[in-house]
Design an enzyme around this catalytic site. Sequence first.
Site, PDB file in Angstrom:
ATOM      1  CG  ASN A 157      23.726  14.179 -15.120  1.00 35.16           C
ATOM      2  OD1 ASN A 157      22.705  13.936 -14.715  1.00 35.16           O
ATOM      3  ND2 ASN A 157      23.959  13.801 -17.131  1.00 35.16           N
ATOM      4  CE  LYS A 180      14.666   7.574  -7.584  1.00 34.17           C
ATOM      5  NZ  LYS A 180      15.971   7.942  -7.376  1.00 34.17           N
ATOM      6  N   PRO A 181      15.394  11.945  -5.536  1.00 36.69           N
ATOM      7  CG  PRO A 181      17.160  12.262  -3.501  1.00 36.69           C
ATOM      8  CD  PRO A 181      15.726  12.655  -3.775  1.00 36.69           C
ATOM      9  CB  ALA A 182      20.702  10.157  -8.158  1.00 35.26           C
ATOM     10  N   GLY A 234      16.507  10.886 -16.453  1.00 43.25           N
ATOM     11  CA  GLY A 234      17.572  10.044 -16.539  1.00 43.25           C
ATOM     12  C   GLY A 234      17.277   9.285 -18.133  1.00 43.25           C
ATOM     13  CB  SER A 235      18.839   6.014 -19.212  1.00 38.47           C
ATOM     14  OG  SER A 235      17.872   5.022 -17.474  1.00 38.47           O
ATOM     15  CD  GLU A 256      16.614  16.601 -20.147  1.00 37.38           C
ATOM     16  OE1 GLU A 256      17.204  15.687 -20.532  1.00 37.38           O
ATOM     17  OE2 GLU A 256      17.094  17.176 -19.419  1.00 37.38           O
ATOM     18  CB  CYS A 290      21.600  13.784 -21.334  1.00 36.87           C
ATOM     19  SG  CYS A 290      20.933  15.369 -20.615  1.00 36.87           S
ATOM     20  CD  GLU A 387      23.410   9.886 -22.791  1.00 37.77           C
ATOM     21  OE1 GLU A 387      22.526   8.347 -22.696  1.00 37.77           O
ATOM     22  OE2 GLU A 387      23.036  10.711 -23.663  1.00 37.77           O
TER      23      GLU A 387
HETATM   24  P1  ADP Z   1      21.850   7.371 -15.400  1.00 37.84           P
HETATM   25  O1  ADP Z   1      22.407   6.984 -16.289  1.00 37.84           O
HETATM   26  O2  ADP Z   1      21.585   9.155 -15.379  1.00 37.84           O
HETATM   27  O3  ADP Z   1      21.662   7.134 -14.081  1.00 37.84           O
HETATM   28  P2  ADP Z   1      18.909   6.276 -14.570  1.00 37.84           P
HETATM   29  O4  ADP Z   1      17.873   6.360 -16.002  1.00 37.84           O
HETATM   30  O5  ADP Z   1      19.836   4.586 -14.325  1.00 37.84           O
HETATM   31  O6  ADP Z   1      19.806   7.152 -14.985  1.00 37.84           O
HETATM   32  O7  ADP Z   1      18.934   7.585 -13.438  1.00 37.84           O
HETATM   33  C1  ADP Z   1      18.033   8.228 -13.098  1.00 37.84           C
HETATM   34  C2  ADP Z   1      17.237   8.711 -11.801  1.00 37.84           C
HETATM   35  O8  ADP Z   1      15.978   7.091 -12.415  1.00 37.84           O
HETATM   36  C3  ADP Z   1      17.419   8.397  -9.914  1.00 37.84           C
HETATM   37  O9  ADP Z   1      17.101   8.858  -9.632  1.00 37.84           O
HETATM   38  C4  ADP Z   1      17.408   6.184 -10.404  1.00 37.84           C
HETATM   39  O10 ADP Z   1      17.858   6.270  -8.869  1.00 37.84           O
HETATM   40  C5  ADP Z   1      16.690   5.996 -11.130  1.00 37.84           C
HETATM   41  N1  ADP Z   1      15.661   5.621 -11.528  1.00 37.84           N
HETATM   42  C6  ADP Z   1      16.231   3.824 -11.755  1.00 37.84           C
HETATM   43  N2  ADP Z   1      15.394   3.364 -12.247  1.00 37.84           N
HETATM   44  C7  ADP Z   1      14.485   3.096 -11.525  1.00 37.84           C
HETATM   45  C8  ADP Z   1      12.896   3.041 -11.283  1.00 37.84           C
HETATM   46  N3  ADP Z   1      13.045   1.339 -11.920  1.00 37.84           N
HETATM   47  N4  ADP Z   1      11.973   3.248 -10.795  1.00 37.84           N
HETATM   48  C9  ADP Z   1      12.012   4.795 -10.682  1.00 37.84           C
HETATM   49  N5  ADP Z   1      13.488   5.268 -11.029  1.00 37.84           N
HETATM   50  C10 ADP Z   1      14.361   4.399 -11.037  1.00 37.84           C
END
Ligand code: ADP
Length: 486
Positions: A157, A180-182, A234-235, A256, A290, A387
């Site tokens: 985001n 590691k970016p998304a 992230g989540s 966060e 968030c 959310e």
């Molecule tokens: P969002 O709801 O913002 O997509 P996520 O928590 O799914 O939130 O993603 C945030 C980050 O965490 C991203 O970089 C995603 O690739 C990474 N991610 C998701 N699942 C995993 C995991 N099991 N292990 C490590 N990183 C993860």
Amino acid sequence: MMLELKRDDLFVTKSYINGQWLDGDEHFNVVNPSTGDVIAQVADLGKDGAEKAVAAAKAAFPAWAAKPAKERSAILRKWADLILKHKDDLGKIMTLEQGKPLAEAIGEVAYGAAFVEWFAEEGKRAYGDIIPRPADGTRILAMKQPVGVCAMITPWNFPSAMITRKMPPALAVGCTVVSKPAEATPLSALALAVLAEEAGFPKGVINIVPTDHSSDVGKVFCESKDVKKLSFTGSTKVGKILMKQCAGTVKKLSLELGGNAPFIVFDDADLDKAVDGLIAGKFRNCGQVCIAPNRVFVDAKIYDDFAGKLTAKVKALKAGDGFDSSSDLGPLINDDGFEKVKAHLEDAVSNGAKVLIGGEAHSKGGTFYQPTVLTDMTPEMKIYSEETFGPIAALFKFTDVDEVIKMANDTNYGLASYFYANDLARVWKVSEALEYGMVGVNTGRISNEVAPFGGVKESGFGREGSKYGIDDYLEIKAVHLGGMDE
Ligand code: ADP
């Protein structure tokens, strides 16, 4: 779509490990959420890449940590300058992969650069203490040292700012970084790495491993003995997984995570200002923030008035492609995001909520959704406890201050909260009572580099920005000197 960039070399699709740009056999697609077009195929070095990155960061750590803070600061400062100099290009890359309006994307780049500049300075001030001695012949000091290799996992985001908010405090005090970016937004991260290299970070100090195999790379970061800290945005769901994976090495963590922000409008508030604050917070980045207000609580005495003013302004908001300068909000990031918004809307309406405006998929198709205002919300509806991450302003009614404080705190989350009021005693009472890491009083703007950003409860822990942000990357070592009575 071809981007017109001043610096074409900022558009990179390789991994950045140990100062080298690496391609591999495997690639993953990056898609423009506004059009559905594939815009890039990015190298996916997966687990192997992650292991190489950790080894590079480990090897680079001693020399980087040993540099005078002033030298690290100068490199960070240069990075900040380069980011600002190329903010238009970085903004375009972000809009292409993330969908947000270009002006918002450029604003995010500048916001992120402010953290780089801030921590370039703060790194020079990572002071320890000399402690008054408890007995003759002793001296004690508390020495601050960098924690070591830090892993960073960031969301889509804010593809640029989540990186420029996390890396600088670590780098400023001498840590090295693997990131590691998304998977949805790796291009902004890689463009930042091009500028970091240009700024002069030695090889291995910053490593970026984009991947579609997040959990594999995440596991390497979490389980490695060589990684001393993980910082994640992230989540809450993924945050909990990572926390468990980090237990084996008792890794330091900053998390966060998700939010469920209350936005309370009291009867003594300036309603126009409250409407403007809500619109800025709720519809920015199409609600995928968030700290976005998720539950809007409005005093019954002003409820209809507020709802009317809000609806009139929301009517003027235009959803569209981020490169169209008349667009106020872009698409949702992907089908999952769209389905969640749709499900929240349907759940609310089927349980009695009224749609004042919006309430449907946008005629532009894809993952575009109409900016929406709902009234008659009740705590049984999903939006109250989850959310939404989309452009729905959901209005609940309240009649009593204690009642609304209770409702505002009735969530597992505790990131951002907001309220509008003018009575001083009320401002004080509510600020103290909200169980959140951040409170916006008569403002929706609560994030900048000088203030601590972070949550409580299941929104996580650790703080980014401010003088506190640097502590997350420092260990405190107590040094006891004996025989000092000569
Ligand atoms: P969002 O709801 O913002 O997509 P996520 O928590 O799914 O939130 O993603 C945030 C980050 O965490 C991203 O970089 C995603 O690739 C990474 N991610 C998701 N699942 C995993 C995991 N099991 N292990 C490590 N990183 C993860």
